[in-house]
Design an enzyme around this catalytic site. Structure first.
Site, mmCIF file in Angstrom:
data_model
loop_
_atom_site.group_PDB
_atom_site.id
_atom_site.type_symbol
_atom_site.label_atom_id
_atom_site.label_comp_id
_atom_site.label_asym_id
_atom_site.label_seq_id
_atom_site.Cartn_x
_atom_site.Cartn_y
_atom_site.Cartn_z
ATOM 1 C CB CYS A 165 1.715 -9.112 5.270
ATOM 2 S SG CYS A 165 2.891 -8.819 3.937
ATOM 3 C CG HIS A 305 -4.311 -8.114 3.758
ATOM 4 N ND1 HIS A 305 -3.264 -7.894 4.521
ATOM 5 C CD2 HIS A 305 -3.368 -8.689 2.600
ATOM 6 C CE1 HIS A 305 -1.895 -8.217 4.199
ATOM 7 N NE2 HIS A 305 -2.261 -8.586 2.936
ATOM 8 C CD GLU A 316 -9.463 -8.558 2.735
ATOM 9 O OE1 GLU A 316 -9.346 -8.384 3.829
ATOM 10 O OE2 GLU A 316 -8.364 -8.168 1.975
ATOM 11 C CE LYS A 337 -1.908 -4.108 4.020
ATOM 12 N NZ LYS A 337 -3.086 -4.460 5.096
ATOM 13 C CG HIS A 342 1.519 -4.094 2.457
ATOM 14 N ND1 HIS A 342 1.363 -4.589 3.930
ATOM 15 C CD2 HIS A 342 1.342 -5.404 1.860
ATOM 16 C CE1 HIS A 342 1.141 -5.951 4.168
ATOM 17 N NE2 HIS A 342 1.179 -6.424 2.950
ATOM 18 C CG PHE A 403 4.119 -13.234 0.289
ATOM 19 C CD1 PHE A 403 3.110 -12.847 -0.206
ATOM 20 C CD2 PHE A 403 5.214 -12.569 -0.112
ATOM 21 C CE1 PHE A 403 3.027 -11.879 -1.221
ATOM 22 C CE2 PHE A 403 5.253 -11.485 -0.953
ATOM 23 C CZ PHE A 403 3.990 -11.274 -1.668
#
Length: 417
Positions: A165, A305, A316, A337, A342, A403
């Site tokens: 991502c 994010h 975060e 998002k 996403h 990831f």
């Protein structure tokens, strides 16, 4: 050597809430959700039956039907978004040195639908390996950048970044570095993804990453909300034209903003879960500020994010407090998002575009779908919940985490001659 300044001169977007930059921006500031029941396949037996699909998109309106058949959807999206960005930049390729204009693209997965279809066709056959001759060139993650470069004859640096991502943010940082080091005059950069497929939905469901709020898809992506239960899968593309400042000025280009810096880091913790204390997220923002030569107090906003996962949003938020201290409470923080879902490898590109437009228009898009505070997230932080806020934005950071523990952050700032 003296580093060159890099500016943004073109934007393109194909998203679940708008098929052009203008439509995308209007969707953002109006708090539009792109989530809806899946139409690409029968999702009856899936845990999650909804996604943020691109809507009202006919590829033949943009690409010759014969050529489009040679492209996976992720590559089609890339070509369409990049064409909007190139046109927006006002390039006259007859007068430019195309040896010094490149394409650096990002995609976390690439042609997943093509891979899925070919394997299913083989499994349903008689065991004889009869694959489409375009199977490999449609599937590979680098081919989108190849199509873009061939469309315009761009012979500069050309490659694809793959960091889950964080892919398109890494692509933008690479493009920024190539230009400021004098290795290119301009680069078309960004990312695309088209993972709303049987394999994509099934795979993310199997790892319990997706929201299963099938009764109300439009509120399923709810970053920082106590009742968030996973992210909503999205698709689409974002494209930016990055250009060396003097090159842009020489051709009279309009300038949206300046790229101030980029940061990268790794969690070195877990294949999918973030570091619980947000260590990698903290480091990537610190690295980005250092690269830009700015202090935390210089920043006005952070596009998180913010995927709407139970662990990620907490980590975060902790990282933002660690980096910005008391100044964190003056920031406008948001997660777009909540509206787009996403977009995986394309997330960084469309979220950087949102950050740029917040500077251009003086409006911060909201984080929609907030209903209940999470006791693990500081309620004094301004997450721009549920409604856009007007603010003179001069410096905005955009975070993307992938990831594997890949973290990337890009900083954009108001252009000053």
């Amino acid at each position: 050597m003296e580093l060159k300044r890099v500016v943004v001169t073109g934007l393109g977007a194909l998203t679940p809430i708008g098929n052009t930059v203008q439509e995308y921006w209007e969707g953002l500031i109006n708090g539009k959700s792109g989530a809806a029941p899946i139409t690409y396949f029968d999702a009856t037996n899936f845990k999650t039956k909804f996604a943020c699909e691109v809507k009202n998109f006919k590829v033949e309106d943009f690409i010759d039907r014969k050529e489009a058949r040679k492209m996976d959807r992720y590559a089609q999206y890339a070509v369409v978004a990049s064409d909007e960005a190139v046109k927006d930049a006002g390039f006259d390729f007859e007068t430019l040195d195309k040896d010094r204009i490149g394409v650096i693209w990002g995609s976390g997965i690439g042609g997943l639908e093509t891979f899925q279809e070919e394997v299913i066709n083989w499994a349903n056959g008689n065991g004889t390996p009869k694959f489409n001759p375009f199977f490999i060139p449609k599937m590979i993650a680098d081919i989108a950048g190849g199509h873009i470069s061939m469309k315009y004859g761009l012979r500069g640096p050309n490659f694809t970044t793959v960091s889950a991502c964080a892919s398109s943010t890494n692509a933008m940082i690479d493009a920024f570095n190539y230009i400021r080091l004098g290795m290119a005059d301009a680069i078309v950069t960004g990312g695309s993804e088209a993972a709303v497929t049987i394999a994509g939905m099934g795979g993310f469901n199997a790892m319990h990453a997706l929201s299963t709020r099938n009764d109300d898809p439009t509120t399923a992506s709810r970053p920082m909300d106590k009742d968030r239960d996973g992210f909503v899968l999205g698709e689409g593309a974002g494209a930016l034209v990055l250009e060396e400042l003097e090159h842009a000025k020489a051709r009279g280009a309009k300038i949206y903003c300046e790229i101030g810096g980029g940061g990268m880091s790794a969690d070195a913790h877990h294949i999918t879960a973030p570091h619980p204390e947000g260590l990698g997220a903290r480091n990537v923002m610190i690295n980005c500020l250092r690269d830009a030569g700015l202090k935390p107090t210089d920043v006005d906003g952070v596009n998180m994010h913010g995927t709407s996962t139970p662990l990620g949003d907490i980590a975060e938020s902790k990282a933002i407090l660690d980096v910005f201290g008391e100044h964190a409470y003056t920031l406008n923080i948001n997660s777009t998002k909540s509206m787009t879902g996403h977009l995986l490898g394309a997330a960084g590109a469309i979220e950087t575009i949102a950050s740029i437009l917040s500077i251009v228009h003086g409006i911060v898009p909201p984080t929609i779908n907030h209903f209940t505070d999470d006791d693990n997230i500081d309620p004094k932080l301004n997450f721009t919940f549920n409604a856009a806020q007007k603010r003179d934005m001069k410096v905005v950071m955009s975070n993307t985490f992938g990831f594997g523990g890949h973290n990337a952050c890009v900083l954009v700032k108001k252009f000053e001659a």
